[in-house]
Design a protein around this motif. Structure first.
Motif, PDB file in Angstrom:
ATOM      1  N   PHE A   1       0.871  -1.175   0.000  1.00 31.25           N
ATOM      2  CA  PHE A   1       0.000   0.000   0.000  1.00 31.25           C
ATOM      3  C   PHE A   1       0.909   1.226   0.000  1.00 31.25           C
ATOM      4  O   PHE A   1       1.713   1.395   0.923  1.00 31.25           O
ATOM      5  N   ALA A   2       0.786   2.021  -1.053  1.00 31.81           N
ATOM      6  CA  ALA A   2       1.663   3.190  -1.184  1.00 31.81           C
ATOM      7  C   ALA A   2       0.825   4.456  -1.143  1.00 31.81           C
ATOM      8  O   ALA A   2      -0.307   4.474  -1.651  1.00 31.81           O
ATOM      9  N   TYR A   3       1.373   5.492  -0.552  1.00 37.95           N
ATOM     10  CA  TYR A   3       0.630   6.743  -0.376  1.00 37.95           C
ATOM     11  C   TYR A   3       1.479   7.942  -0.801  1.00 37.95           C
ATOM     12  O   TYR A   3       2.669   8.012  -0.468  1.00 37.95           O
ATOM     13  N   ALA A   4       0.821   8.878  -1.489  1.00 35.70           N
ATOM     14  CA  ALA A   4       1.400  10.204  -1.654  1.00 35.70           C
ATOM     15  C   ALA A   4       1.178  10.940  -0.339  1.00 35.70           C
ATOM     16  O   ALA A   4       0.109  10.839   0.260  1.00 35.70           O
ATOM     17  N   VAL A   5       2.191  11.671   0.126  1.00 34.82           N
ATOM     18  CA  VAL A   5       2.038  12.508   1.319  1.00 34.82           C
ATOM     19  C   VAL A   5       1.926  13.951   0.841  1.00 34.82           C
ATOM     20  O   VAL A   5       2.855  14.480   0.223  1.00 34.82           O
TER      21      VAL A   5
ATOM     22  N   GLY B   1       4.748   4.110   2.613  1.00 34.65           N
ATOM     23  CA  GLY B   1       4.015   2.893   2.282  1.00 34.65           C
ATOM     24  C   GLY B   1       4.242   1.816   3.310  1.00 34.65           C
ATOM     25  O   GLY B   1       5.111   1.922   4.199  1.00 34.65           O
ATOM     26  N   ILE B   2       3.417   0.801   3.183  1.00 28.46           N
ATOM     27  CA  ILE B   2       3.546  -0.374   4.040  1.00 28.46           C
ATOM     28  C   ILE B   2       3.430  -1.584   3.125  1.00 28.46           C
ATOM     29  O   ILE B   2       2.582  -1.612   2.228  1.00 28.46           O
ATOM     30  N   PHE B   3       4.312  -2.566   3.329  1.00 27.52           N
ATOM     31  CA  PHE B   3       4.396  -3.651   2.353  1.00 27.52           C
ATOM     32  C   PHE B   3       5.012  -4.880   3.011  1.00 27.52           C
ATOM     33  O   PHE B   3       5.632  -4.798   4.073  1.00 27.52           O
ATOM     34  N   LYS B   4       4.831  -6.006   2.323  1.00 30.13           N
ATOM     35  CA  LYS B   4       5.570  -7.209   2.684  1.00 30.13           C
ATOM     36  C   LYS B   4       6.735  -7.323   1.710  1.00 30.13           C
ATOM     37  O   LYS B   4       6.538  -7.205   0.500  1.00 30.13           O
ATOM     38  N   ARG B   5       7.934  -7.525   2.243  1.00 29.25           N
ATOM     39  CA  ARG B   5       9.127  -7.427   1.408  1.00 29.25           C
ATOM     40  C   ARG B   5       9.126  -8.459   0.282  1.00 29.25           C
ATOM     41  O   ARG B   5       9.617  -8.217  -0.808  1.00 29.25           O
TER      42      ARG B   5
ATOM     43  N   THR C   1       6.482 -12.432   6.667  1.00 31.85           N
ATOM     44  CA  THR C   1       5.321 -12.515   7.553  1.00 31.85           C
ATOM     45  C   THR C   1       4.992 -11.147   8.158  1.00 31.85           C
ATOM     46  O   THR C   1       3.863 -10.908   8.586  1.00 31.85           O
ATOM     47  N   HIS C   2       5.983 -10.268   8.225  1.00 31.39           N
ATOM     48  CA  HIS C   2       5.762  -8.978   8.869  1.00 31.39           C
ATOM     49  C   HIS C   2       5.557  -7.852   7.853  1.00 31.39           C
ATOM     50  O   HIS C   2       6.137  -7.868   6.777  1.00 31.39           O
ATOM     51  N   TRP C   3       4.757  -6.905   8.260  1.00 31.85           N
ATOM     52  CA  TRP C   3       4.584  -5.694   7.457  1.00 31.85           C
ATOM     53  C   TRP C   3       5.749  -4.755   7.731  1.00 31.85           C
ATOM     54  O   TRP C   3       6.159  -4.575   8.880  1.00 31.85           O
ATOM     55  N   GLU C   4       6.222  -4.122   6.663  1.00 31.36           N
ATOM     56  CA  GLU C   4       7.357  -3.195   6.771  1.00 31.36           C
ATOM     57  C   GLU C   4       6.906  -1.806   6.338  1.00 31.36           C
ATOM     58  O   GLU C   4       6.099  -1.689   5.412  1.00 31.36           O
ATOM     59  N   ILE C   5       7.403  -0.781   6.994  1.00 30.37           N
ATOM     60  CA  ILE C   5       7.045   0.574   6.546  1.00 30.37           C
ATOM     61  C   ILE C   5       8.264   1.278   5.951  1.00 30.37           C
ATOM     62  O   ILE C   5       9.413   0.978   6.295  1.00 30.37           O
ATOM     63  N   GLY C   6       7.986   2.203   5.050  1.00 31.95           N
ATOM     64  CA  GLY C   6       9.033   3.023   4.445  1.00 31.95           C
ATOM     65  C   GLY C   6       8.458   4.394   4.129  1.00 31.95           C
ATOM     66  O   GLY C   6       7.233   4.550   4.025  1.00 31.95           O
ATOM     67  N   TYR C   7       9.326   5.379   3.954  1.00 28.43           N
ATOM     68  CA  TYR C   7       8.866   6.755   3.718  1.00 28.43           C
ATOM     69  C   TYR C   7      10.028   7.593   3.213  1.00 28.43           C
ATOM     70  O   TYR C   7      11.200   7.240   3.390  1.00 28.43           O
ATOM     71  N   TRP C   8       9.699   8.683   2.557  1.00 28.29           N
ATOM     72  CA  TRP C   8      10.699   9.702   2.259  1.00 28.29           C
ATOM     73  C   TRP C   8      10.006  11.058   2.211  1.00 28.29           C
ATOM     74  O   TRP C   8       8.788  11.128   1.963  1.00 28.29           O
ATOM     75  N   VAL C   9      10.774  12.083   2.455  1.00 28.83           N
ATOM     76  CA  VAL C   9      10.260  13.466   2.416  1.00 28.83           C
ATOM     77  C   VAL C   9      11.230  14.282   1.562  1.00 28.83           C
ATOM     78  O   VAL C   9      12.460  14.169   1.727  1.00 28.83           O
TER      79      VAL C   9
ATOM     80  N   ALA D   1       3.641  11.595   9.160  1.00 26.64           N
ATOM     81  CA  ALA D   1       3.089  10.665   8.161  1.00 26.64           C
ATOM     82  C   ALA D   1       3.250   9.220   8.633  1.00 26.64           C
ATOM     83  O   ALA D   1       2.318   8.411   8.532  1.00 26.64           O
ATOM     84  N   ALA D   2       4.440   8.896   9.152  1.00 27.84           N
ATOM     85  CA  ALA D   2       4.686   7.507   9.565  1.00 27.84           C
ATOM     86  C   ALA D   2       3.840   7.137  10.789  1.00 27.84           C
ATOM     87  O   ALA D   2       3.364   6.004  10.899  1.00 27.84           O
ATOM     88  N   ALA D   3       3.628   8.100  11.683  1.00 31.10           N
ATOM     89  CA  ALA D   3       2.766   7.818  12.847  1.00 31.10           C
ATOM     90  C   ALA D   3       1.340   7.540  12.375  1.00 31.10           C
ATOM     91  O   ALA D   3       0.676   6.615  12.874  1.00 31.10           O
ATOM     92  N   GLY D   4       0.863   8.310  11.394  1.00 26.71           N
ATOM     93  CA  GLY D   4      -0.475   8.070  10.842  1.00 26.71           C
ATOM     94  C   GLY D   4      -0.556   6.707  10.174  1.00 26.71           C
ATOM     95  O   GLY D   4      -1.557   5.989  10.299  1.00 26.71           O
ATOM     96  N   LEU D   5       0.524   6.349   9.481  1.00 25.85           N
ATOM     97  CA  LEU D   5       0.558   5.053   8.796  1.00 25.85           C
ATOM     98  C   LEU D   5       0.504   3.905   9.808  1.00 25.85           C
ATOM     99  O   LEU D   5      -0.230   2.923   9.619  1.00 25.85           O
ATOM    100  N   VAL D   6       1.258   4.039  10.888  1.00 27.13           N
ATOM    101  CA  VAL D   6       1.272   2.989  11.921  1.00 27.13           C
ATOM    102  C   VAL D   6      -0.114   2.863  12.555  1.00 27.13           C
ATOM    103  O   VAL D   6      -0.629   1.755  12.757  1.00 27.13           O
ATOM    104  N   GLU D   7      -0.728   4.007  12.823  1.00 23.97           N
ATOM    105  CA  GLU D   7      -2.068   3.983  13.436  1.00 23.97           C
ATOM    106  C   GLU D   7      -3.088   3.310  12.505  1.00 23.97           C
ATOM    107  O   GLU D   7      -3.879   2.461  12.933  1.00 23.97           O
ATOM    108  N   ALA D   8      -3.040   3.667  11.222  1.00 21.10           N
ATOM    109  CA  ALA D   8      -3.980   3.071  10.259  1.00 21.10           C
ATOM    110  C   ALA D   8      -3.711   1.574  10.104  1.00 21.10           C
ATOM    111  O   ALA D   8      -4.639   0.770  10.018  1.00 21.10           O
TER     112      ALA D   8
END
Ligand SMILES: CC(C)(COP(=O)(O)OP(=O)(O)OC[C@H]1O[C@@H](n2cnc3c(N)ncnc32)[C@H](O)[C@@H]1OP(=O)(O)O)[C@@H](O)C(=O)NCCC(=O)NCCS
Length: 176
Positions: A65-69, A82-86, A91-99, A112-119
């Motif tokens: 799941f990828a998002y424009a910020v 975004g959040i993805f499985k590598r 088995t685990h979800w991984e998050i990534g981001y750039w600004v 943005a990452a805090a919002g992603l973790v919450e969602a």
């Protein structure tokens, strides 16, 4: 996972073809690419357009799941996350981001990452989230620590397209 959500200052929404020029501009000096695995340097607009097409084409696979910020009020793209499985075995979800360089240092990645973790907590109910940052990128480690991620003590050798070389990534995890 929901396809859009808001934080205090930001809107996270699906990437669209019209975002390609802004992504190209933010990434053109290579400073984003060298701290990520999959962003190349240089990153021509056409390559960004193809990336966005592939994200949109894969929107149904539910493993990425990828998002424009963007700003909540102006819809100007300042980064992405975004959040993805590598891979298929992950088995685990991984998050990534750039600004983008002009928007850094204003708490945007953290927000943005805090919002992603919450969602993700609400929508994916993961036991554990994982993330990592290259050894020479302590700012990203700080973002993750502020979210509650801790170092696992392990590292992963990852190929960085921005460097065209392998680099060591420090693994982090968050029990959720
Ligand atoms: C890392 C990155 C996402 C940070 O974005 P940002 O919007 O500037 O981040 P924030 O402002 O939310 O937070 C950055 C934190 O790192 C800290 N920081 C900045 N430079 C640092 C450094 N050299 N060492 C340690 N901490 C640092 C900041 O002080 C801030 O922490 P604070 O809120 O406690 O003061 C951004 O620089 C970026 O996109 N870099 C390139 C791509 C990338 O690294 N993506 C992550 C891949 S793992």
């Amino acid at each position: 996972m929901r396809d859009r959500f808001e934080t205090e200052r930001l809107l996270l929404r699906p990437l669209e073809q019209r975002d390609a020029a802004a992504i190209h501009r933010h990434c053109q000096d290579g400073s984003i690419a060298r701290f990520t695995a999959h962003i190349p340097a240089p990153y021509p607009v056409l390559a960004v357009e193809l990336y966005i097409l592939s994200v949109r084409a894969g929107a149904g696979n539910r493993n990425r799941f990828a998002y424009a910020v963007t700003g909540k009020d102006d819809d100007r793209l300042v980064g992405a996350c975004g959040i993805f499985k590598r891979n298929a075995a992950a088995t685990h979800w991984e998050i990534g981001y750039w600004v983008g360089p002009e928007a850094q240092g204003r708490g945007i990645a953290s927000e943005a990452a805090a919002g992603l973790v919450e969602a993700a907590r609400a929508d994916l109910a993961p036991d554990r989230l994982v993330a990592g940052h290259f050894e020479d990128n302590p700012a990203s480690g700080r973002v993750l620590e502020k979210l509650g991620f801790a170092y696992t003590g392990e590292t992963t050798r990852l190929f960085s397209m921005g460097r065209m070389a392998y680099a060591t990534s420090r693994d982090m995890a968050l029990a959720v």
